[in-house]
Design a protein around this motif. Structure first.
Motif, mmCIF file in Angstrom:
data_model
loop_
_atom_site.group_PDB
_atom_site.id
_atom_site.type_symbol
_atom_site.label_atom_id
_atom_site.label_comp_id
_atom_site.label_asym_id
_atom_site.label_seq_id
_atom_site.Cartn_x
_atom_site.Cartn_y
_atom_site.Cartn_z
ATOM 1 N N SER A 656 0.489 -1.452 -0.429
ATOM 2 C CA SER A 656 0.022 -0.112 -0.096
ATOM 3 C C SER A 656 0.389 1.580 -0.154
ATOM 4 O O SER A 656 2.392 1.454 0.635
ATOM 5 N N PRO A 657 0.440 1.967 -0.600
ATOM 6 C CA PRO A 657 1.820 3.512 -0.394
ATOM 7 C C PRO A 657 1.746 3.946 0.360
ATOM 8 O O PRO A 657 0.907 3.768 1.524
ATOM 9 N N ILE A 683 4.432 5.057 -4.271
ATOM 10 C CA ILE A 683 3.391 4.772 -4.295
ATOM 11 C C ILE A 683 2.763 2.997 -3.892
ATOM 12 O O ILE A 683 1.860 2.366 -4.468
ATOM 13 N N ALA A 686 2.616 0.448 -7.686
ATOM 14 C CA ALA A 686 1.390 0.132 -8.794
ATOM 15 C C ALA A 686 0.950 1.372 -8.381
ATOM 16 O O ALA A 686 1.367 2.656 -7.304
ATOM 17 N N ASP A 687 -0.770 1.867 -9.081
ATOM 18 C CA ASP A 687 -1.105 2.858 -9.329
ATOM 19 C C ASP A 687 -1.456 3.874 -8.650
ATOM 20 O O ASP A 687 -2.081 2.428 -8.013
ATOM 21 N N ILE A 688 -1.763 4.406 -8.104
ATOM 22 C CA ILE A 688 -2.748 5.025 -6.780
ATOM 23 C C ILE A 688 -4.234 5.223 -7.895
ATOM 24 O O ILE A 688 -4.003 6.406 -8.865
ATOM 25 N N THR A 689 -4.585 4.760 -7.013
ATOM 26 C CA THR A 689 -6.412 4.676 -7.853
ATOM 27 C C THR A 689 -7.368 5.832 -6.730
ATOM 28 O O THR A 689 -8.073 5.802 -7.403
ATOM 29 N N ASN A 738 -3.977 1.984 -3.737
ATOM 30 C CA ASN A 738 -3.905 1.368 -4.780
ATOM 31 C C ASN A 738 -4.149 -0.335 -4.954
ATOM 32 O O ASN A 738 -5.519 -0.274 -3.860
#
Length: 1403
Positions: A656-657, A683, A686-689, A738
């Motif tokens: 987790s970010p 982050i 993985a991309d922050i959603t 994320n």
């Protein structure tokens, strides 16, 4: 595969064809996508609403489906059209044998490098291409991972991965179809870096028939060995269990062990074992050379599997406390008959004191007796060992020494034989090059008794302060017997040669010289000798200064540690600048605050990144790095920041970010507030959603319970929190999410009051981003403020300061507000860290600034790429960007004016691997702007390109040229005149093929080669010519050359009409006449004149093509001039000198040359003397001033004066009216102006002007007072000497002298008496008085000869200063007459000084 009743394999079915197998991870692309999608769904299930996401996915899927359908229809249409085209053509005409458009090229590469051979083949039917190595077909399936063969659009390639010495061979590519077969050859030579060829090279592996043909194996490595630690002298075993399915009896895979990508072979140091399912590597006696990355590779027919882990070897205990550790990696290089160079690497630990040097020991193979080779330690990690016995083998070791003592010896080197390299190659029993099928035998004629010739190619291969190494090649003439060498030296600048090896000549063409004076320069030469005698010396070397040529590398740059696992840290650093022959780096670690440094590696590592293992979880460490080469170890780098050892990612794959930070209020109204924050620094892979916002109320400083502000995640870094209470206080926190989940919340924000903002100015901009960071520029991006103020925002100001500077150092970047939400900041200082902020303005004024950005260092990182604009052969304009730092999740994002491009109607974006291309469809003015490309999941990789109107015009022109090619011309159609007036029309093309065609056109009519027009077309040089003997009236018009070469065309025209044609025609006729004129005697240079510095006029001309009978006649006004001493004729130049020219010399001068071949005439009209007298006026010297008894005289000189020279005197730019007091005259070459009894009115600017009839020359001088300006101001209060002092006093020795003068000035001046510029003091001899402020007296009580000299009185007050001078001359009575003469001289000097004082000359 055939099985019996007991399911045992009894045979195999061999397919006719087989395809290539690609190794996969065990899951198909669809399955992997499904797993990722499931994981994402689970992570978001309890946090987000999936309705909008599902709708977006559905729209995206529909979009891709429509695009794929359209592309499929377009492709089918193209295929149908192509098939129809081929059906219409005659198939027999299409078929042809294979042909190599591009042939494979030979390569020379280093070991472990990859090499690719490629070629382009044409032919119909499409040829079948096969690759061969030494005439053996290459089968990629038989060597998994070694060879890769590709074919695409007639381009065929063979890629060889990780070349080794066995890959040195001749490669052949064969193309064959029904019309024939054609082959092309290329060679690959694999070289080894720094070292001779291994004496025991493995024979090429023979690949016989494999019984497991057609079986797909699955290989799994389990029970893997991990990172291991050992100590010198210990034994270590590494092992893995290998499972291969299906199990086949008596099948043995290929098991290989590598250390640092180098294949290991069985030796006394390494033992390898394979038990059928377990691979073991045993290191029998650990040394630091054994440290490195170990890799197990298991290869089957279906591919291979590998596993790697690092092995660290710690130093053994030192025999003496404080002694250094042992050196490592001892190797022998350049071995010869009696000479070898020993190299090694310095140890990482010096024992606490600097290493003073190294001792090199040698031992003959078969004995145990070690001999020290050097008496004094050498600091250089390379040493030449001499005096070896030819034919014997040796091993070497190295010991380090410091003040505490000597280290343990290093691991011994591999044995090396002292013999000629050619003999060593013959003893290997096999050639070092691949078999070519041809043996060449040469035989030398016996040449006994021949004195050897000069050695060749003598050079200094190495020079240090301890020794110099020479190398050379044997002579070509050396007889049948062996030769030896004598080496000689001399100090540079002298010719005194001294033999170095006087007793025993050396056998090797290598020699090391010791005992040379450091800092001195030497030259060297070599002689050959044998039984017949000593040969001539070689050519001497250039002067060589004794000293270390290799510098110790500089310290590495900034060290950055990064978390890796619970027991390891990744350390990266900046490489040493300008380091030569860098060996590697040593990394050291210390607990924070302890300053107890321990080595992380005992074997130098190359590169700028290393994983330090064996650290304690939870402790904080600091790191530093050193670089080394043969000259020594560099200084330590700066210590890194402390880092706590713990896992970088909580989960094996994702985490987790980290929490966001920098929460601020962007707008506030009665019941809601808009918040902004910064993206997390980590982050989570993985991309922050999205983000989740929480708030709580604070009452009297006591915070309440947290409440969720949003149930659905927000993607922007700004959010409006509603349902708040007016005039209440709140705190906020933000969490990022994320695929792995929601991260921990940020720190609570400051306490904000919810109230209506009523300020007139706008709020702060937010979400500041920095991109395109370079060493002198970067781009700042921001979003407009949420709160606009009373009026809309109409501009922005950007502020900048250095990161460490105080707050008062903020300064604006732009004086005028910009209306854009981005700005490029330029003129930054390289290496300086900066921060930025942005302020918005409206009509009411400028609002408060945004949050400050994170510090950014102005630097261009290595590997930074820029956007490259390209125009392909079809005329398509594209922008190309390449990224070498791509990750699996990285994507290229193209923007226009820093807004993401979502409309594909103007641009088409194609991305492949690490390259992205954005192509314009129909570029026009609508496409102007700034295009930028950002690569996600990288450290800010980005670049931009500005497309201007001018740039677009240039690109469109290039695009048009590519679509419609033209034949480039080096020169356009031009015309020139040749000898006899012939006319040549010509142009030159850049490049043209033999099939090019050309038309000559005149007034739209095609011309042909004939009597009038002669044409020439040289296709090799591209020169096109057309010749005409002469031009007539009918030849006026337009001439055009029209070119056509395949698809490309071009033409060039030349218009010859009107005056242009008439002038060309006249020149042609003139040239013809000139040609015939020059057949006899003629003038090369026509009659002209020049004026000498002595002001003589010389008439001259030059004639050519004369002979003995040629007659020259001079005439003036049609009367022949008689030849005298002033008339000369030498080397074809005729001259006539006229001295002191006057009006009587004007007239028409003519020269006639003639003989039996013809006559030529040259005429000069010498009727105007203006130009002839010009040098007279130019010779005038600057005006000077002379004092005379009558007054002042101004004068100048000229070289020659006559009556035709008009002279005018001017005073203050007006002509002078001469009187009895002001006169002018000429005496010889002097022109003067006399001013008698000059007064103040005579001061000013004087000039003399010469006029020769056409132009004039002016000389000026300024006549003004020399005294200070105050002397002309007549101020009554200025200090003055009123009078009373004589100019000269002559007095007899023994007399008394008394002088008195009047002094005036208010306030009363100060009086100082001087003698010869030195101040006098009143005493018994000199009595100085100043009475009543008016009278100053000077008395010498008894004069003697020493009192002679120049005396002065100096009076001074605040309004000015003045002085009076007089001279005292003391004489003895017998010398009275002599004294009178001296007095007269002094009076004249005084008079001249008075003139200089009253008047000053300003040139």
């Amino acid at each position: 595969m055939a099985l019996d009743k007991e399911n045992q394999i009894i045979g195999y079915v061999v397919p006719i064809f087989r395809g290539r197998f690609e190794l996969v991870s065990g899951l198909s692309d669809t399955e992997e996508a499904r797993v990722k999608e499931s994981a994402a769904h689970i992570a978001r299930r309890n946090l987000f609403s999936s309705e909008v996401e599902a709708q977006h996915l559905e729209q995206t899927s529909r979009k891709y489906a429509i695009r794929e359908s359209a592309e499929r229809i377009s492709l089918n249409k193209m295929i149908l059209e192509k098939d129809e085209y081929h059906r219409r053509m005659n198939e027999d005409n299409l078929q042809h044998a294979p042909d190599f458009v591009i042939k494979p090229r030979s390569h020379t590469v280093w070991e472990k490098q990859c090499v690719r051979l490629h070629c382009t083949v044409t032919g119909w039917p499409e040829p079948r291409v096969v690759w061969y190595k030494n005439n053996v077909t290459i089968d990629p399936m038989a060597h998994p991972g070694k060879y890769k063969i590709e074919s695409s659009y007639n381009v065929h390639s063979l890629e060889i991965n990780r070349c080794d010495f066995d890959d040195t061979a001749q490669y052949r590519v064969s193309a064959m179809n029904s019309k024939g077969e054609l082959s092309s050859f290329a060679s690959i030579v694999v070289k080894r870096f720094k070292g001779e060829v291994d004496e025991f090279l493995p024979a090429p592996r023979q690949h016989a028939f494999c019984s497991e043909y057609g079986v797909t194996f699955e290989t799994h490595i389990v029970d893997k060995f991990g990172v291991s630690f050992g100590r010198e002298g210990e034994t270590m075993s590494l092992g893995c269990t290998v499972i291969i399915y299906p199990t086949i009896q008596r099948y043995q895979p290929e098991v290989q062990w590598f250390r640092d990508d180098v294949l290991l072979k069985p030796s006394k140091w390494t033992h390898m074992h394979w038990s059928g399912n377990h691979a073991t590597l045993t290191l029998t006696h650990l040394n630091k050379e054994d440290e490195g990355l170990y890799t197990l590779r298991v290869t089957t027919k279906s591919g291979y599997e590998t596993h790697s882990a690092y092995v660290f070897v710690r130093d053994a205990e030192a025999e003496l406390e404080g002694a250094p550790t042992a050196p490592l990696d001892v190797q022998c290089q350049d071995a010869n008959k009696d000479y070898v160079i020993v190299t090694w690497k310095q140890p990482a630990v010096d024992g606490g004191s600097t290493i003073l040097g190294y001792f090199v020991d040698r031992c003959e193979v078969g004995t145990t007796h070690w001999i020290q080779c050097n008496d004094t330690p050498v600091k250089f990690a390379r040493f030449p060992v001499t005096a070896l016995v030819e034919g014997r083998s040796y091993i070497f070791r190295v010991r380090a020494v410091n003040r505490a003592g000597t280290s343990r010896p290093s691991r011994v080197s591999e044995p090396v034989a002292a013999m000629d390299p050619a003999d060593r190659a013959r003893m290997k029993g096999h050639t070092s090059a691949p078999w070519t099928g041809q043996i060449i035998v040469t035989e030398e004629e016996p040449a006994e008794g021949v004195v050897p010739g000069k050695p060749r190619d003598l050079a200094v291969t190495e020079a240090t302060k301890n020794y110099v190494v020479l190398s050379w090649r044997p002579p070509g003439q050396r007889g049948h017997e062996g030769i030896m060498y004598y080496v000689e030296k001399c100090v540079a600048g002298t010719d005194s040669w001294q033999r170095v090896n006087t007793e025993i000549p050396v056998k090797s063409p290598r020699f090391a010289l010791f005992d040379l004076s450091e800092g001195k320069s030497y030259r060297f030469r070599v002689r050959c000798c044998n039984s017949a005698g000593v040969g001539e010396p070689s050519e001497p070397t250039e002067a060589t200064t004794v000293g270390d040529k290799l510098d110790i590398p500089s310290a590495p740059g900034r060290v950055v540690p990064t978390r890796n696992t619970d027991t390891s840290v990744v350390v990266s650093w900046e490489e040493s600048r300008d380091a030569k022959e860098l060996v590697g780096y040593y990394i050291e670690a210390s607990l924070a605050g302890k300053n107890a440094w321990e080595p992380c590696n005992n074997k130098p590592v190359k590169g700028t990144r290393f994983v330090c293992h064996g650290l304690t979880t939870g402790d904080s460490y600091m790191f530093r790095v050193r670089a080394l080469n043969a000259a020594g170890l560099s200084d330590y780098s700066q210590e890194s920041e402390a880092i706590e050892v713990k896992a970088a990612i909580a989960s094996a794959a994702l985490a987790s970010p980290a929490p966001p930070y920098g929460i601020t209020v962007l707008e506030s109204v009665r019941d809601s507030m808009v918040l902004g924050w910064k993206q997390p620094t980590f982050i989570g892979g993985a991309d922050i959603t999205g983000y989740f916002v929480d708030y709580r109320e604070v009452v009297d400083g006591v915070p309440g319970k947290w409440h969720e502000a949003n149930i659905k995640a927000v993607s922007e870094r700004a959010y409006r929190v509603t349902d708040l209470k007016e005039n209440k206080f709140y705190q906020f926190q933000v969490r990022a999410a994320n695929m792995a989940g929601v991260g921990i919340p940020s720190q609570p924000s400051d306490i904000f009051k919810c109230e209506e903002w009523t300020i007139a100015v706008p709020g702060p901009p937010y979400d500041l981003q920095l991109s395109e960071v370079r060493k002198h520029s970067l781009v700042v991006l921001w979003k407009p403020p949420v709160y606009q103020g009373r009026d809309p925002v109409n501009g922005y100001y950007i502020d900048i300061k250095e990161a460490d500077a105080p707050e008062e150092d903020w300064k604006g970047v732009n004086e005028k507000a910009t209306g854009k939400t981005y700005m490029k900041i330029e003129k930054l200082k390289e290496g300086v860290s900066y921060v930025f902020r942005v302020r918005a303005q409206n009509k009411a004024g400028v609002g408060k600034p945004s949050q400050v950005t994170e510090p950014v260092v102005a630097q261009t990182r290595p590997g930074t790429q820029e956007i490259v604009v390209n125009v392909d052969d079809e005329g398509v304009i594209s922008m190309n960007f390449e990224c070498t730092q791509m990750t699996a999740d990285s994507q290229f994002v193209w923007c226009k004016n820093y807004e993401e491009i979502t409309d594909s109607t103007r641009l088409t974006v194609e991305t492949k691997a690490g390259k992205s291309k954005a192509s314009f469809k129909t570029p026009d003015l609508e496409d102007l702007g700034i295009y930028s490309c950002l690569v996600t999941h990288t450290d800010g990789v980005s670049a931009s390109y500005t497309l201007t109107e001018e740039g677009l015009k240039d690109l469109l022109k290039i695009s048009h040229d590519h679509k419609f090619p033209i034949i480039p011309l080096k020169s356009d159609l031009a015309v020139e005149l040749l000898e006899k007036g012939r006319v040549r029309f010509w142009l030159q093309a850049e490049k043209i093929s033999p099939n090019a065609k050309l038309d000559y056109v005149f007034n739209d009519n095609i011309l042909t080669h004939g009597e009038k027009y002669k044409m020439n077309f040289d296709k090799n040089t591209g020169i096109i010519e057309m010749f005409m003997e002469s031009l007539g009236p009918s030849d006026e018009g337009t001439y055009t050359f029209q070119l056509k070469d395949g698809k490309a065309t071009n033409q060039s025209s030349l218009v010859l009409i009107g005056d242009v044609f008439d002038n060309l025609r006249k020149q042609s006729e003139f040239q013809r006449k000139e040609f015939f004129r020059k057949q006899g005697p003629h003038f090369v240079e026509f009659l002209s004149y020049e004026v000498t510095p002595e002001c003589c006029v010389v008439l001259k001309c030059k004639v050519g093509n004369i002979k003995k009978e040629t007659v020259v006649i001079w005439q003036k006004d049609e009367r022949e001039l008689k030849v005298d001493e002033k008339l000369s004729f030498t080397e074809g130049v005729l001259t006539l000198e006229i001295s002191k020219i006057s009006k009587k010399d004007q007239g028409i001068y003519k020269v006639i040359v003639k003989d039996d071949r013809g006559t030529d005439t040259s005429v000069l009209k010498l009727t105007d003397q203006g130009n002839c007298t010009k040098p007279y006026t130019n010779s005038a010297t600057p005006l000077k001033i002379q004092s005379t008894a009558e007054g002042i005289r101004l004068y100048t000189f000229v070289n020659y004066y006559n009556d035709e020279l008009h002279v005018t005197w001017h005073y203050r730019d007006a002509a002078i009216a001469f009187t009895e007091r002001i006169k002018s005259g000429v005496v010889g070459e002097q022109l003067w102006l006399q001013i008698s009894e000059p007064t103040e009115k005579d001061k000013g600017k004087y000039a003399i002007e010469f006029f020769d009839g056409k132009g004039g020359v002016r000389r000026t001088v300024e006549l003004s007072g020399q005294a200070a300006p105050s002397s002309f101001s007549f101020l009554p209060d200025r200090a003055r000497v009123a009078g009373g002092l004589p100019d000269v006093v002559t007095i007899q020795e023994g007399k008394a002298l008394n002088l008195t003068c009047n002094i005036s000035g208010d306030p009363v001046p100060e009086v100082t008496w001087l003698k010869n510029e030195r101040e006098l003091v009143s005493d018994n001899h000199y009595i100085l008085k100043f009475e009543s402020g008016k009278f100053a007296s000077f008395t010498i009580t008894q004069v003697n000869t020493s009192d002679s000299g120049r005396y002065s009185i100096l009076v001074k007050n605040k309004y000015g200063t003045e002085s009076g001078d007089f001279t005292v001359s003391v004489f003895i009575p017998d010398d009275q007459d002599l004294a009178k003469k001296k007095t007269n001289i002094l009076i004249m000097q005084k008079l001249e000084q008075w003139f200089r004082k009253v008047f000053i000359v300003i040139p």
